[in-house]
Design an enzyme around this catalytic site. Structure first.
Site, PDB file in Angstrom:
ATOM      1  N   ASP A   1      24.302 -18.670 -36.388  1.00 47.81           N
ATOM      2  CA  ASP A   1      23.300 -18.734 -37.453  1.00 47.81           C
ATOM      3  C   ASP A   1      22.293 -19.856 -37.141  1.00 47.81           C
ATOM      4  OD1 ASP A   1      21.854 -19.034 -39.805  1.00 47.81           O
ATOM      5  OD2 ASP A   1      23.587 -18.573 -41.066  1.00 47.81           O
TER       6      ASP A   1
ATOM      7  N   GLU B   1      10.597 -22.313 -25.774  1.00 44.05           N
ATOM      8  CA  GLU B   1      10.047 -23.612 -25.402  1.00 44.05           C
ATOM      9  C   GLU B   1      10.172 -23.849 -23.906  1.00 44.05           C
ATOM     10  OE1 GLU B   1      11.802 -27.034 -27.275  1.00 44.05           O
ATOM     11  OE2 GLU B   1      10.363 -28.402 -26.332  1.00 44.05           O
TER      12      GLU B   1
ATOM     13  N   LYS C   1      23.498 -26.115 -44.271  1.00 44.55           N
ATOM     14  CA  LYS C   1      22.080 -25.902 -43.925  1.00 44.55           C
ATOM     15  C   LYS C   1      21.131 -26.875 -44.592  1.00 44.55           C
ATOM     16  CE  LYS C   1      23.300 -21.114 -43.112  1.00 44.55           C
ATOM     17  NZ  LYS C   1      23.249 -19.715 -43.555  1.00 44.55           N
TER      18      LYS C   1
END
Lengths: 416, 416, 416, 416
Positions: free
Chosen positions: A311, A107, A236
């Site tokens: 992660d 980005e 998550k």
């Protein structure tokens, strides 16, 4: 025939056999080395699709270092551009002085933004950072007959915390059980185990230790284990339990910036930044039903995670961040901006997982936190503090840019 | 002196000048090409820290392709292992038949898990997938005098949607404004703009178009723009507005699996999987105050995002996934498992951002969706459908593993 | 024997027959009038328990007005102390000038607190209030075969909105369907119907109209109705969908208060109140994972609901309130406090439900909004505006008290 | 002149003086008794508005019992119809056998619905209920200089829990501090105090004790108290912290119902009810971003609260309820429905607040739990268990009705 040619021949043959249904895609490592297996998969995919996988195949490590440990069905590596911000100046408990931080992203404008924030912080003498909590959690769910049994199981667990700890810790040389909280919903009993996992992110340790503890609970009570993870961990998924109680490291960073510095570096005023923070990060997030009261914390967390072998799926929890920004006036009437970020659930480590891969290990070396800390846990603490300060830098810069109204034009120039 | 030696000399000199404070870290591209600038930064960092950045420096693309577009202060690239799962068999509207999907991760066992789910789905004739909504949103926040003014602004916006659309769409050749919803909180007016951004993820387009629209609102009403993003977008924060109303693609995938297949491939029963799903994904997530009612959706989304050049910070929204799993009994008494995933806010594209980088473009080629689709939007739709089915595969496999009680042992074998 | 004695004899006989198992508790109205049935139940309960139900039996309306309409198994009435605050001075669209507002509660200090806020507002020339949205929602859930069918149903619904509207509106003389939004989760299709229910709270109207619409959808598409309410309504549960999109009236009220008035009435400063609001209502609520960013909105909403015949279970939605408080400085340097409340989902009416009961109707008369408005809807709008201003008053007073540090002592004096 | 006439004359005179601005509305009790003051207010309101307040004025208690304790500016009482359901049969720890429960509401069909559920439960031998947690919380917010100071304060609090407990408990004869959890957000330190408040709902006790504890923290650390409630309590706002960690009583109730009973009483099947529960209460609530995974818990909680003198604003927390419903099959192949409710944050008491008012005290007597229990806390525990079972009854009945598709028609008959 060169060795490379020979490998290619083996790979071509294996690809052929997969195509013919003789072998499965995941069985190739049984028939050749990891690099050749990856080559075979690339050949297969190149034939089955229109892809040319030459750059994916151009990686800088032995496939055997990753294959089976970090990945299955390996074909190669994805290359994500990485840059550096900093130095990040901070007064932490584990990290101090100055650290560079690598950030990997695609980005445009992100690093420029964070770097501008780092400059603002340096100009102000550095940020303060503190790790407030540290624990990796796993929360299995058990089935019981009814709520009476649930109540009994909870009582048993509370009375036998020592035995449960002993079972859990028997599986690990370094992890410590620091929290054990039962939750009941009808005929479901959840036990939230929290471990101090030192320099490891800790999910594997927590899973294995909890498995052992579950066997004890299963054996000694009427509860039957249904799933080692019952989603109260919560791993998550965006979840209030993490935002409230924390997971991984809960870490705060803050800085006080004089009005002059806000003006000279960020081209705006403390009041304008505080207003943007209130309207956007507080009121806007409130109205959105959000668990993230910040501008772009996930951008920084994701980029730092990629660059240091964390992660990336745990960016989910990493976005549970509250940013505050207020005008302070001292007794002499001088105005400054006080800004802080609090990352409730930053899950990271400096050992295990992706941290051992070469480019990622180099990233940890840039920060100076590769491997286990001394004492244990201090490397991961230091990394958490540095990431928190970089997150603060990202907030300051974006809030400043919004206040100064140039978000869109910045994107027009830098993004694509 | 070879060209390489010459570059190194230039780089060493630049590194020196940064260290001496003559140049800033981000100014190097003003003095040399992008690759040499990256080398200079590596040299600097190697001297300032104990890092050896040789593998970070070993990347397979021209730095000029990424530097300034995807990254600033570039030092090189991070290499993330990538593998492949599939083929993913599906009946979608944009994707059909079979597709391979690359996944990049450092979490051992993930690809094996997803691949096992893919096999289960193939064995069942494939999954069904549908993109249900598609829009990229941006929600600026405006300041007004009071709630009477807020009410007026809302009325003006509703009455002038055409003019606003015209302004917004004047900035883009392909984006269309498909939603415009006002929200008021006291003296704050938020306008949530939603765009059909076709094959682009759309954030930059949405930002630029919204900026133009805001100028109109700012000029014609008593509202003053405070920030182009007011956090009702909501970008990269966990937020109910995305889970409820969607952002990017809202996409569902499902499959019906016979009891025999559940038994033979997943080693468990439809009822056991349904029970795990209820206790973990529904009751557990409910108790956790979660916006994600799934087992590991973020794992699959993150790995697919990395492999195909998406923004990993948007894994946050990608985790807003509800998984359902129920036993179905047909008229003949045959039992099967019906399972579905619904990804409320999957933000991805096949053009722009990181999709142009070589390894990522190769990833899109593996799926067969590189670049703009014909008609526009169908490539990103297809990718969304494939990712949704892979997410379903991941859910099936993990729910199956939990049901069959081998999560921890799987980690013991595969993780580290 | 007097009539009263005769009634008592009948009641005693009926109570006896219930005790003997001849009659059920709910069948008494089949055998006598509503008042005697209530008496019979009191007699039964007095014998079965140690209760003396004489005050419960001392109510001021014909039992037949309530029994079967508002209550079953009636035994009498609960008496909740009611008082009055105000006058509430406001500039609304439906309400203007001054209104008294009755509040029923058992929490000491509440009315004193709200009344002090009303005085603060009056001193500042009154508050501004606006109803920003108005709709009562019902969201049935349908079962479909798979996501392909779900997608088809959504398309059909979008294409046939006119027919659906016609069906829904055929059941009501005044309700209008103003919103119809489909949501899909796997094999579940939810349709959120929103109605302008004018002066009625609207749940019954919405339920009946939606039932009719569902029959059409059920007949014309592969969808099967599972439940008329699928919890996306969302009725009487805390839910982000209400906080974000609104339910019932979305109404804002605000006021600007000079520093002098803050000082003289609230004994503190604009800055101190703004600080409390930020730390408690914004940061505290953010950290708590809350959908209510206010100090005590539910107190005011609950008390107003009880006094005017609203449904107290809908206080749940009534607590979805965001309070803002900021210091404003005008060009001459004068400081003031700007404060607002935005009630996202205030569900109330001036006809139907409990509004017809005598004490509640008297409460509506105090506000001047009993029965249907002219034009329809304006009475409920006016009530919403008045309640919003009273909520603002409650916020101002409590924030002021906290700022001035006397919460506990106020409770010590007034509470018990 | 009768005494009544004399009172009326005094009241008329006082009303006149308020109208003339000589007296304020809240000062009347300084000049006459509470009943006459209430009459004066009614006279004033009747003249200022078009209201006739005769039924509001017809209450059955001495105004002095409520005025100043439960209400200010009293005008009379609101009468809410009350009925009775039951008997509720249960096996609890504090409550056992059978209890009637009064419910006050104006929503037709509610008691009929709950009563049908009670019959279903009785037919099944009764429900099981357990109080799993019990604590009333208060969470002040303190201001600190920066995150380093925040960290210090947290350390001090952890090291000085005994002193804090001593300070807090010095203010109360029966309350015990059972939890003390610090939370930090930037320069805000929140301390969540949890008290076992025995039979009292406990908010006043918790507030006073926490005030004392805060003075210690304020004196001994760099923290400055900003507000005694920092919204992490969380009182009367929907908040995940309550849904996750509990507030007041966390109580579960469940029942197993044979397929025959489901069929005969609820006119449907276990599978149909389980399906409605999954699609509506789990999937629908998940999609709505809800903290309430139930059908109508708030209805029952609100009605029980009103009838027994609880705080209706705390229905907000009372709606944090998860309902589960699953088909069970025993070894002989017999099918049954297992259903449970878990109320995370049910805040109630049997002493203090509104429980002393005559009609409310009579309500507690119907349940058999008026006043303090022996041992202390058991009356409130028993009430919590009974309310939980009634909530379960409401869920069973409504889920059954939805499954059997007669919600709308039931409303058509009974509601208005």
């Amino acid at each position: 025939m060169t060795a490379a040619d020979a490998d290619e021949e083996v790979a071509a043959d294996l690809a052929e056999r997969v195509r013919d249904g003789e072998l499965r895609l995941y069985e190739l490592e049984d028939h050749t080395d990891a690099d050749t297996a990856a080559m075979a998969r690339r050949l297969l995919l190149e034939r089955e699709t229109d892809a040319d996988l030459s750059t994916v195949g151009d990686y800088s490590f032995d496939a055997s270092e990753a294959s089976g440990t970090n990945i299955e069905n390996m074909t190669g590596a994805v290359q994500v551009p990485v840059g550096v911000v900093g130095p990040v100046r901070l007064d932490g408990e584990a990290a101090a002085d100055e650290h560079y931080l690598p950030l990997a992203t695609t980005e445009g404008a992100l690093l420029a933004s964070v770097n501008r924030g780092c400059a603002t912080i340096r100009e102000s003498g550095g940020a303060t950072a503190r790790v407030l909590k540290s624990k990796m959690t796993r929360a299995p769910v058990f089935r019981v007959e009814d709520v009476a049994a649930a109540s009994e199981v909870v009582s048993w667990v509370r009375a036998n915390e020592d035995r449960i700890r002993e079972a859990a810790e028997s599986t690990t040389s370094h992890g410590e059980l620091v929290e054990l909280t039962p939750y009941v919903v009808g005929d479901n009993v959840f036990l939230r185990f929290g471990y101090d996992s030192k320099d490891a992110m800790g999910m594997n340790m927590a899973t294995i230790a909890t498995q052992e503890a579950c066997e004890l609970v299963d054996a000694e009570t009427p509860a039957s284990l249904v799933a080692l993870s019952g989603n109260l961990c919560t791993d998550k998924k965006p979840a209030a339990i993490n935002a409230v109680e924390g997971r991984g490291r809960t870490v705060s960073a803050d800085v006080e910036i004089s009005a002059e510095t806000v003006e000279s570096v960020l081209k705006t005023t403390p009041a304008a930044i505080a207003e943007v923070n209130t309207r956007k990060n507080h009121v806007g997030s409130a109205k959105a039903g959000s668990l993230g009261f910040n501008a772009q914390a996930a951008n920084v967390v994701a980029a730092a995670f990629l660059a240091t072998g964390q992660d990336p799926a745990q960016v989910v929890e990493g976005s549970n961040v509250i940013t505050t920004a207020d005008v302070r006036v001292d007794e002499a009437g001088n105005r400054s901006l006080y800004a802080s970020v609090t990352l409730a659930s930053l899950e990271l480590g400096t050992v295990g997982g992706g941290t051992k891969l070469p480019t990622q290990a180099e990233g940890l070396d840039v920060v100076g936190v590769r491997g286990g800390g001394d004492p244990a846990g201090t490397n991961a603490d230091a990394l958490a503090e540095v990431v928190a300060v970089a997150t603060l830098a990202g907030e300051l810069s974006l809030l400043g840019a919004l206040a100064a109204s140039h978000l869109a034009s910045a994107h027009e120039q830098l993004g694509r």
